[in-house]
Design a protein around this motif. Structure first.
Motif, PDB file in Angstrom:
ATOM      1  N   ALA A 162       0.838  -1.200   0.000  1.00  0.00           N
ATOM      2  CA  ALA A 162       0.000   0.000   0.000  1.00  0.00           C
ATOM      3  C   ALA A 162       0.873   1.250   0.000  1.00  0.00           C
ATOM      4  O   ALA A 162       1.908   1.303   0.662  1.00  0.00           O
ATOM      5  N   ALA A 163       0.451   2.268  -0.739  1.00  0.00           N
ATOM      6  CA  ALA A 163       1.221   3.506  -0.833  1.00  0.00           C
ATOM      7  C   ALA A 163       1.191   4.307   0.457  1.00  0.00           C
ATOM      8  O   ALA A 163       2.077   5.128   0.705  1.00  0.00           O
TER       9      ALA A 163
ATOM     10  N   ASP B 129       2.197  10.846   1.683  1.00  0.00           N
ATOM     11  CA  ASP B 129       3.070   9.668   1.592  1.00  0.00           C
ATOM     12  C   ASP B 129       3.417   9.287   0.156  1.00  0.00           C
ATOM     13  O   ASP B 129       4.317   8.470  -0.054  1.00  0.00           O
ATOM     14  N   THR B 130       2.742   9.847  -0.811  1.00  0.00           N
ATOM     15  CA  THR B 130       3.116   9.615  -2.211  1.00  0.00           C
ATOM     16  C   THR B 130       3.895  10.798  -2.771  1.00  0.00           C
ATOM     17  O   THR B 130       4.185  10.840  -3.974  1.00  0.00           O
ATOM     18  N   GLY B 131       4.235  11.772  -1.905  1.00  0.00           N
ATOM     19  CA  GLY B 131       4.948  12.955  -2.380  1.00  0.00           C
ATOM     20  C   GLY B 131       4.154  13.718  -3.403  1.00  0.00           C
ATOM     21  O   GLY B 131       4.677  14.123  -4.443  1.00  0.00           O
ATOM     22  N   SER B 132       2.866  13.934  -3.091  1.00  0.00           N
ATOM     23  CA  SER B 132       1.953  14.587  -4.032  1.00  0.00           C
ATOM     24  C   SER B 132       1.882  13.783  -5.336  1.00  0.00           C
ATOM     25  O   SER B 132       1.903  14.332  -6.429  1.00  0.00           O
ATOM     26  N   PHE B 133       1.798  12.448  -5.159  1.00  0.00           N
ATOM     27  CA  PHE B 133       1.604  11.500  -6.264  1.00  0.00           C
ATOM     28  C   PHE B 133       2.796  11.457  -7.225  1.00  0.00           C
ATOM     29  O   PHE B 133       2.645  11.201  -8.409  1.00  0.00           O
ATOM     30  N   ARG B 134       4.016  11.657  -6.657  1.00  0.00           N
ATOM     31  CA  ARG B 134       5.230  11.620  -7.474  1.00  0.00           C
ATOM     32  C   ARG B 134       6.056  10.358  -7.250  1.00  0.00           C
ATOM     33  O   ARG B 134       6.907  10.032  -8.070  1.00  0.00           O
TER      34      ARG B 134
ATOM     35  N   ASP C 282       7.232   6.270  -6.479  1.00  0.00           N
ATOM     36  CA  ASP C 282       7.036   5.035  -7.239  1.00  0.00           C
ATOM     37  C   ASP C 282       5.811   4.234  -6.801  1.00  0.00           C
ATOM     38  O   ASP C 282       5.285   3.445  -7.574  1.00  0.00           O
ATOM     39  N   MET C 283       5.370   4.403  -5.563  1.00  0.00           N
ATOM     40  CA  MET C 283       4.204   3.656  -5.072  1.00  0.00           C
ATOM     41  C   MET C 283       2.890   4.224  -5.590  1.00  0.00           C
ATOM     42  O   MET C 283       1.811   3.746  -5.229  1.00  0.00           O
ATOM     43  N   THR C 284       2.947   5.245  -6.427  1.00  0.00           N
ATOM     44  CA  THR C 284       1.734   5.844  -6.987  1.00  0.00           C
ATOM     45  C   THR C 284       1.236   4.976  -8.142  1.00  0.00           C
ATOM     46  O   THR C 284       1.654   5.129  -9.286  1.00  0.00           O
ATOM     47  N   THR C 285       0.340   4.067  -7.817  1.00  0.00           N
ATOM     48  CA  THR C 285      -0.197   3.094  -8.772  1.00  0.00           C
ATOM     49  C   THR C 285      -1.552   3.559  -9.311  1.00  0.00           C
ATOM     50  O   THR C 285      -2.124   4.540  -8.814  1.00  0.00           O
ATOM     51  N   PRO C 286      -2.093   2.860 -10.299  1.00  0.00           N
ATOM     52  CA  PRO C 286      -3.460   3.173 -10.737  1.00  0.00           C
ATOM     53  C   PRO C 286      -4.458   3.132  -9.582  1.00  0.00           C
ATOM     54  O   PRO C 286      -5.372   3.957  -9.511  1.00  0.00           O
TER      55      PRO C 286
ATOM     56  N   GLU D 279      -7.146   5.904  -8.306  1.00  0.00           N
ATOM     57  CA  GLU D 279      -8.566   5.551  -8.166  1.00  0.00           C
ATOM     58  C   GLU D 279      -9.081   5.937  -6.784  1.00  0.00           C
ATOM     59  O   GLU D 279     -10.202   6.449  -6.647  1.00  0.00           O
ATOM     60  N   MET D 280      -8.258   5.693  -5.754  1.00  0.00           N
ATOM     61  CA  MET D 280      -8.661   6.102  -4.406  1.00  0.00           C
ATOM     62  C   MET D 280      -8.765   7.616  -4.325  1.00  0.00           C
ATOM     63  O   MET D 280      -9.723   8.156  -3.759  1.00  0.00           O
ATOM     64  N   ALA D 281      -7.784   8.320  -4.888  1.00  0.00           N
ATOM     65  CA  ALA D 281      -7.837   9.781  -4.878  1.00  0.00           C
ATOM     66  C   ALA D 281      -9.096  10.281  -5.563  1.00  0.00           C
ATOM     67  O   ALA D 281      -9.734  11.250  -5.101  1.00  0.00           O
TER      68      ALA D 281
END
Length: 353
Positions: A158-159, A191-196, A198-202, A206-208
């Motif tokens: 999980a991201a 935790d995704t660095g504003s979606f930047r 590597d854990m930023t998956t599809p 979708e959750m966002a």
């Protein structure tokens, strides 16, 4: 309480989810729930905890408290003690009314929920509730999680811990609303660095999308948590970045860049420790180094260390070896001694990473 060595763990099983749901639904009438996140909470820790707390309140649970280690009562405008202070970028989050000083937390809650902590040590003195609570559920996404507590909702894939929190809220049939969504979006974005990262998956996007669909404004939230800081913090960053060191030969030749900040630095600019959390992003952008590190003084001879990797080095292995934990690309630990002692220990571990 026994902790097993950290391991690469699979995502929660159907039985794990069912046990967590049963722990919530099995609360006695008037049962107490204590939600706790790790010391020096970041956006994921606070956002996941408060989003879950609001969700439980939507279920009609009223005896709720949220806290974190070191949380002490702040001083209100009238001079009387108020809720604990939280980092300024998160002081607008819904659910802060549920926050209590750690000293006032239920000593033996019917249900204990823990967020974003890879080990019981990250809970400070609040870890004793793992032994006094009727049931304990751990929500986390760190591969280095030591499997403490009773019910484990630990998903290293999980991201953010907020992904796990949303999964539990969904299984509890709590519909998302704007207040819950704001908390979970802050957690996910930080935790995704504003979606930047590597854990930023599809699935992350979708959750966002589900969260944004409740009517929240990602632009407003991003400005509040990423683009707003006191001018004193800007001056502080300048001082600390001036002493950054580049070691191209470190980490097997992929490079290390690091700097440090002292309590005197904070005092000189009138800033609190939380302002240093974002400093790692200014250090990690150095093109000549894969590994970046910020060493932040927490007390005499004690340093909070943040590490990042661009992919060539697993910094979680370094952090775990030095008593901490985290992910392959983002990890941390508490160092002892001088700055040179701490950096020397990192260099040594990087040679074998």
């Amino acid at each position: 309480m026994v902790e097993v060595p950290a391991a690469e763990t699979a995502e929660p099983t159907a039985a794990d989810w069912a046990a967590a749901v049963a722990a919530v639904h099995g609360l006695p009438a008037g049962g107490t729930v204590l939600l706790v996140c790790h010391v020096n909470p970041d956006g994921d820790a606070l956002g996941s905890m408060l989003g879950m707390a609001l969700g439980l309140r939507r279920l009609g649970i009223t005896q709720l408290q949220a806290t974190f280690p070191g949380a002490t009562a702040g001083s209100g405008d009238d001079g009387y003690a108020g809720p604990p202070e939280v980092p300024e970028p998160f002081r607008w989050l819904p659910g802060l009314d549920l926050l209590v000083p750690a000293a006032d937390a239920y000593p033996a809650p019917d249900l204990f929920l823990c967020f974003d902590a890879a080990s019981a040590s990250r809970l400070g003195g609040l870890a004793d509730r793992l032994g006094t609570a009727g049931a304990a559920v751990v929500l986390d996404h760190h591969a280095s999680n030591t499997r403490f507590g009773g019910i484990h909702l630990v998903d290293p894939g999980a991201a953010a811990t907020s992904v796990v929190a949303e999964g539990l809220l969904n299984r509890l049939e709590v519909p998302l609303d704007a207040e819950i969504a704001q908390c979970l979006y802050v957690a996910l974005a930080t935790d995704t660095g504003s979606f930047r990262f590597d854990m930023t998956t599809p699935a992350v996007h979708e959750m966002a999308a589900r969260l944004i669909a409740t009517g929240i404004s990602p632009g407003v939230i991003s400005r509040r948590i990423f683009d707003t800081r006191p001018f004193g913090a800007v001056r502080l960053y300048g001082d600390v970045l001036q002493r950054a060191k580049l070691e191209p030969e470190a980490a097997g030749g992929v490079g290390l860049v690091w700097t440090y900040a002292t309590l005197d630095d904070l005092a000189r600019h009138g800033q609190k420790p939380y302002v240093l959390e974002a400093l790692i992003d200014s250090v990690r952008c150095a093109a000549e180094a894969d590994v970046s590190c910020v060493v932040k003084q927490a007390g005499p001879g004690e340093w909070a260390v943040s590490m990042r990797s661009k992919g060539a080095v697993d910094v979680s292995r370094v952090a775990v070896a030095l008593g901490g934990g985290g992910h392959r690309l983002a990890a941390g630990f508490t160092g002892r001694g001088s700055v040179d002692d701490v950096i020397g220990s990192i260099r040594a571990e990087l040679r074998g990473a």
